[in-house]
Design an enzyme around this catalytic site. Structure first.
Site, mmCIF file in Angstrom:
data_model
loop_
_atom_site.group_PDB
_atom_site.id
_atom_site.type_symbol
_atom_site.label_atom_id
_atom_site.label_comp_id
_atom_site.label_asym_id
_atom_site.label_seq_id
_atom_site.Cartn_x
_atom_site.Cartn_y
_atom_site.Cartn_z
ATOM 1 N N TYR A 53 0.616 -1.278 0.341
ATOM 2 C CA TYR A 53 0.051 -0.154 0.041
ATOM 3 C C TYR A 53 1.518 1.153 0.107
ATOM 4 O O TYR A 53 0.587 2.160 -0.030
ATOM 5 C CB TYR A 53 -1.094 0.186 0.895
ATOM 6 N N HIS A 115 1.455 -11.134 1.367
ATOM 7 C CA HIS A 115 -0.112 -11.282 0.929
ATOM 8 C C HIS A 115 -0.523 -11.611 -0.291
ATOM 9 O O HIS A 115 -1.832 -11.189 0.074
ATOM 10 C CB HIS A 115 0.460 -9.445 0.673
ATOM 11 N N LEU A 197 -17.353 -4.925 1.419
ATOM 12 C CA LEU A 197 -18.307 -4.062 0.515
ATOM 13 C C LEU A 197 -18.057 -3.755 -0.758
ATOM 14 O O LEU A 197 -18.807 -3.163 -1.742
ATOM 15 C CB LEU A 197 -18.663 -2.524 1.655
ATOM 16 N N ARG A 243 -19.149 7.193 8.162
ATOM 17 C CA ARG A 243 -18.840 5.825 7.453
ATOM 18 C C ARG A 243 -18.074 4.713 8.607
ATOM 19 O O ARG A 243 -17.945 4.028 8.892
ATOM 20 C CB ARG A 243 -18.799 5.840 6.449
ATOM 21 N N ASN A 247 -19.410 1.784 10.406
ATOM 22 C CA ASN A 247 -18.845 0.506 9.792
ATOM 23 C C ASN A 247 -18.516 -0.287 11.336
ATOM 24 O O ASN A 247 -18.444 -1.752 11.241
ATOM 25 C CB ASN A 247 -17.614 0.517 9.442
#
Length: 287
Positions: A53, A115, A197, A243, A247
């Protein structure tokens, strides 16, 4: 947020892991710091990142700032990061772990994962074995994998004798991974959902909309509650403060068996299935 209301799962090494965590994919620099701080303030205790990332330094800064401010202690947090594909290999995997630890600026990592299996390269077994040797040294609590499918997961265990604590995989309404979840249950491995999601794609569905109306929640909350009731962990990503709180606010309602079955049945609906890369093919042939 009542932090005690956030459910946990017990990993096969006895570690407690919050079932809902913050995914940080595509969060960078000051935004990543801000979101991590806001998430911890909202009650998150599980933070998920990865070398891939490119944000471990920013995520680590957000964590350290929250600790310095007295918002949380390090022992209250569960921090995950992951081995970069290009860093696979017996020696390089341990070096890469130390580099991730340095970028995060932490004394230890709660969960470290291979990963992707990258089967074409064939180094996933020795990479996992290398990071498993870090357990007991005080720098990593649990070891796991991400995106491992049935064949490579069985091979990994047969060749190393070590059972990963977690396998983090693509899993969302329309792609419930029933076969893989059953294998995880058999082997005592926690299933963790990334893209729970479906990056928002699966939320535009009348089944989820109808259930959300009936239970007085959002479609996203319904999808996450479905995952929790399946026994999965999930790491949804959002940069939106509202959110973030929503969540995490999943303990005050439950789905009925019929509602659970209706969501799981979306696996058979047209237009659903895997959205992202197939780990049998990604990232492909070695150049």
């Amino acid at each position: 947020m009542n932090i005690s209301a956030v459910p946990t799962v017990t990993l096969n090494d006895g570690t407690e892991m919050p079932q809902i965590g913050l995914g940080t994919w595509k969060l960078h620099d000051d935004e990543a710091v801000r979101v991590v701080r806001e998430a911890i303030a909202a009650g998150y205790r599980h933070i998920d990142t990865a070398a891939l990332y490119g944000n471990e330094e920013a995520v680590g800064r957000g964590i350290r700032d929250a600790i310095a401010a007295g918002d949380v202690t390090r022992d209250e947090l569960f921090v995950t990061t992951k081995l970069l594909n290009e860093d696979q290999g017996s020696q390089r995997a341990q070096e890469a772990f130390r580099e991730s630890l340095g970028r995060l600026g932490l004394e230890y990592i709660d969960l470290y994962m291979v990963h992707w299996p990258w089967p074409q390269r064939g180094l996933y077994v020795e990479s996992f074995e290398a990071i498993a040797k870090l357990q007991g040294l005080g720098v990593v609590q649990s070891v796991g994998v991400a995106n491992f499918y049935e064949e490579v997961l069985r091979e990994l265990i047969e060749r190393t004798g070590v059972f990963p604590a977690v396998n983090q995989v693509e899993l969302h309404p329309g792609f419930s991974q029933a076969g893989l979840r059953a294998l995880h249950e058999e082997l005592g491995i926690v299933t963790e959902a990334w893209a729970p999601l479906g990056r928002g794609i699966v939320l535009m569905n009348p089944v989820l909309d109808d259930i959300a109306i009936r239970v007085g929640r959002t479609p996203a909350q319904v999808a996450l509650r479905w995952l929790l009731q399946l026994g999965c962990s999930a790491v949804p990503k959002t940069a939106h403060a509202g959110r973030l709180a929503a969540n995490l606010d999943l303990a005050s309602f439950k789905l009925t068996r019929d509602q659970m079955d209706a969501i799981t049945a979306l696996d058979d609906a047209a237009g659903f299935g895997r959205i992202f890369a197939d780990p049998r093919e990604y990232p492909g042939e070695v150049g």
